[in-house]
Scaffold this active site. Sequence first.
Site, mmCIF file in Angstrom:
data_model
loop_
_atom_site.group_PDB
_atom_site.id
_atom_site.type_symbol
_atom_site.label_atom_id
_atom_site.label_comp_id
_atom_site.label_asym_id
_atom_site.label_seq_id
_atom_site.Cartn_x
_atom_site.Cartn_y
_atom_site.Cartn_z
ATOM 1 N N ILE A 161 -17.540 33.371 37.594
ATOM 2 C CA ILE A 161 -18.982 33.101 37.535
ATOM 3 C C ILE A 161 -19.498 32.504 38.846
ATOM 4 O O ILE A 161 -20.687 32.590 39.150
ATOM 5 C CB ILE A 161 -19.278 32.184 36.318
ATOM 6 C CG1 ILE A 161 -20.703 32.346 35.836
ATOM 7 C CG2 ILE A 161 -18.952 30.730 36.607
ATOM 8 C CD1 ILE A 161 -20.960 31.765 34.451
ATOM 9 N N GLU B 72 -9.473 23.410 36.457
ATOM 10 C CA GLU B 72 -10.669 23.001 35.697
ATOM 11 C C GLU B 72 -10.626 23.517 34.268
ATOM 12 O O GLU B 72 -11.077 22.833 33.348
ATOM 13 C CB GLU B 72 -11.925 23.543 36.385
ATOM 14 C CG GLU B 72 -12.213 22.870 37.713
ATOM 15 C CD GLU B 72 -13.333 23.564 38.487
ATOM 16 O OE1 GLU B 72 -14.046 24.404 37.904
ATOM 17 O OE2 GLU B 72 -13.466 23.262 39.675
ATOM 18 N N HIS C 204 -5.019 31.027 34.051
ATOM 19 C CA HIS C 204 -5.787 32.113 34.663
ATOM 20 C C HIS C 204 -5.266 32.329 36.077
ATOM 21 O O HIS C 204 -4.978 31.375 36.793
ATOM 22 C CB HIS C 204 -7.286 31.832 34.669
ATOM 23 C CG HIS C 204 -7.669 30.473 35.167
ATOM 24 N ND1 HIS C 204 -7.497 29.333 34.414
ATOM 25 C CD2 HIS C 204 -8.203 30.057 36.346
ATOM 26 C CE1 HIS C 204 -7.922 28.280 35.106
ATOM 27 N NE2 HIS C 204 -8.343 28.700 36.289
HETATM 28 P P1 AMP Z 1 -9.681 26.504 38.119
HETATM 29 O O1 AMP Z 1 -9.436 26.030 36.693
HETATM 30 O O2 AMP Z 1 -9.890 25.348 39.059
HETATM 31 O O3 AMP Z 1 -8.607 27.418 38.627
HETATM 32 O O4 AMP Z 1 -11.026 27.309 38.161
HETATM 33 C C1 AMP Z 1 -11.719 27.775 37.042
HETATM 34 C C2 AMP Z 1 -12.597 28.929 37.458
HETATM 35 O O5 AMP Z 1 -13.272 29.421 36.314
HETATM 36 C C3 AMP Z 1 -13.666 28.578 38.496
HETATM 37 O O6 AMP Z 1 -13.519 29.443 39.635
HETATM 38 C C4 AMP Z 1 -14.979 28.833 37.755
HETATM 39 O O7 AMP Z 1 -15.991 29.346 38.594
HETATM 40 C C5 AMP Z 1 -14.547 29.836 36.696
HETATM 41 N N1 AMP Z 1 -15.375 29.864 35.490
HETATM 42 C C6 AMP Z 1 -15.762 28.813 34.730
HETATM 43 N N2 AMP Z 1 -16.494 29.222 33.697
HETATM 44 C C7 AMP Z 1 -16.562 30.587 33.778
HETATM 45 C C8 AMP Z 1 -17.186 31.606 32.989
HETATM 46 N N3 AMP Z 1 -17.883 31.332 31.889
HETATM 47 N N4 AMP Z 1 -17.050 32.893 33.389
HETATM 48 C C9 AMP Z 1 -16.356 33.198 34.511
HETATM 49 N N5 AMP Z 1 -15.740 32.280 35.279
HETATM 50 C C10 AMP Z 1 -15.849 30.991 34.929
#
Ligand code: AMP
Length: 128
Positions: free
Chosen positions: A36, A105, A110
Amino acid sequence: MAYVYDDQNIFAKILRGEIPNDTVYEDEYALAFRDIQPQAPVHVLVIPKGPYVTYDHFANAATDAEIVGYSRAIGKVCALLGVSPGEGGQGYRTIANSGDDGVQEVTHLHTHILGGRPLGRMLQRARD
Ligand code: AMP
């Protein structure tokens, strides 16, 4: 300490269809969708369908079929995105952030696939 999976994390909600996503690829084992807040022209997240928090959780607790399925899905997504050097693409980086030091986060495993521009160093050096 054993992993405890929080089924209220945002990717669990995406898997249940409670939150929309921009799907790139889906099969029995994995879902891939666009980040996102993209940090590169290509920024896709690939998640396993099972309830795993981090890569080591997945590697230790998932079935062989889940591990193969997830890994193959990442390969297919790289091909779909046109970043695979083996198919004429310019390359990419995979990242799976885990835990506090990894600055994770969202607590569902993922794999980020980033590409579409030169990505620079993997990590900043301390003196950079
Ligand atoms: P991290 O957990 O630090 O590896 O990153 C989590 C990733 O999820 C970040 O790059 C966010 O931009 C992404 N993210 C969070 N919510 C969404 C969503 N609803 N759809 C797509 N990506 C998301």
